[in-house]
Motif scaffolding. Structure first.
Motif, short mmCIF file in Angstrom:
data_model
loop_
_atom_site.label_atom_id
_atom_site.label_comp_id
_atom_site.label_asym_id
_atom_site.label_seq_id
_atom_site.Cartn_x
_atom_site.Cartn_y
_atom_site.Cartn_z
N TYR A 35 -45.81 17.34 33.35
CA TYR A 35 -47.23 17.46 33.05
C TYR A 35 -47.92 16.18 33.51
O TYR A 35 -47.32 15.12 33.63
N GLN A 37 -51.43 13.88 32.51
CA GLN A 37 -52.44 13.72 31.46
C GLN A 37 -53.47 12.69 31.86
O GLN A 37 -53.13 11.55 32.21
N LEU A 43 -54.30 17.56 29.37
CA LEU A 43 -52.91 17.80 29.73
C LEU A 43 -52.85 18.94 30.75
O LEU A 43 -53.31 20.04 30.49
N PHE A 45 -50.36 21.21 33.29
CA PHE A 45 -49.02 21.62 33.70
C PHE A 45 -48.87 21.42 35.20
O PHE A 45 -49.76 21.77 35.98
N TYR A 48 -42.07 23.40 36.62
CA TYR A 48 -41.07 23.77 35.63
C TYR A 48 -39.78 24.15 36.34
O TYR A 48 -39.82 24.92 37.31
N SER A 58 -46.98 26.16 40.03
CA SER A 58 -48.38 26.54 40.25
C SER A 58 -49.37 25.44 39.92
O SER A 58 -50.50 25.45 40.38
N LEU A 91 -46.00 13.07 32.31
CA LEU A 91 -45.08 13.35 31.21
C LEU A 91 -44.02 14.34 31.65
O LEU A 91 -44.32 15.34 32.29
N PHE A 106 -40.60 15.54 24.66
CA PHE A 106 -41.29 14.78 25.71
C PHE A 106 -40.74 13.36 25.83
O PHE A 106 -40.36 12.74 24.83
N GLY A 107 -40.78 12.87 27.04
CA GLY A 107 -40.57 11.45 27.26
C GLY A 107 -41.84 10.68 26.95
O GLY A 107 -42.89 11.27 26.67
N LEU B 44 -45.59 12.92 23.54
CA LEU B 44 -45.90 13.95 22.56
C LEU B 44 -44.69 14.25 21.69
O LEU B 44 -43.56 14.32 22.18
N GLN B 100 -45.22 29.70 30.62
CA GLN B 100 -46.18 28.60 30.54
C GLN B 100 -46.70 28.47 29.13
O GLN B 100 -46.96 29.45 28.46
#
Lengths: 115, 113
Positions: A35, A37, A43, A45, A48, A58, A91, A106-107, B44, B100
């Protein structure tokens, strides 16, 4: 369990340079997400992977951005010819088996600053 | 279309007071719903999640959320906030097999001393 590890924490590049961001997902997690930010866009996307295979990219800008997952222990996000508008916190997250009810971990993120 | 709305961009609460952060979702099927929190300069973290059963789910640090199918809502609550709760809170929808996540725009919580 060290959680999702992202390196570097901060990266400063000059306009036109390349930036590579690294992510080490939690061991045993089969899904990895990227992601972006920013204050303005929030945020977003990007892409994946599941079992190292790209499932959905996408959200990736069509030019200059690419992501790979060469093995189950790390993924990279590469930005070629960085531009000031690429400045953001990137992220990475991993999940046991994709989405549904599974939790994303999340990292801490990589803050990219393009001068 | 699937969507998540957090109508309050910022919420200011006095320390020790109760809190409710609002979240409305739009999805025709059975949703999986999450609240994530982002503390300053950190990634997060999951607060809590709902996907079936008791509509009131308990999370970490005294947070809870209540799922309402009739109102399409998943509001977050806490009985007594602490200054350390200052953060941005995100409501998130996972629409089953759709891979998603749908993220709300976030609510920044400010705690007054």
């Amino acid at each position: 369990n060290a959680g999702v590890i992202q390196t570097p924490r901060h990266k400063v590049t000059g306009k036109g340079q390349e930036a590579t961001l690294w992510c080490e997902p939690i061991s045993g997690h089969s899904a990895v997400f990227w992601y972006r930010q920013t204050i303005v866009q929030g945020l977003e996307f990007l892409t994946y992977f599941r079992n190292q295979a790209p499932i959905d990219d996408s959200g990736m800008p069509k030019e200059r951005f690419s992501a790979q997952m060469p093995n189950q222990s790390h993924s990279t996000l590469k930005i070629q010819s960085t531009q000031p508008q690429d400045s953001a916190v990137y992220l990475c997250a991993s999940s046991l088996e994709g989405l549904g009810e599974n939790t994303l971990y999340f990292g801490a993120g990589t803050r990219l600053s393009v001068l | 279309a699937q969507s998540v709305t957090q109508p309050d961009a910022r919420v200011t609460v006095s320390e020790g007071a109760s809190l409710q952060l609002r979240c409305k979702y739009s999805y025709s099927g059975t949703p999986y719903l999450f609240w994530y929190v982002q503390y300053p300069r950190q990634g997060l973290q999951l607060l809590l999640k709902y996907y079936s059963g008791d509509p009131v789910v308990q999370g970490v640090n005294g947070f809870e959320a209540e799922f309402s199918k009739s109102n399409s809502s998943f509001h977050l609550r806490k009985a007594s906030v602490h200054w350390s709760d200052s953060a941005v809170y995100f409501c998130v929808l996972s629409a089953g097999s759709n891979y998603q996540l749908i993220w709300g725009s976030g609510t920044k919580l400010i705690i007054k001393p």
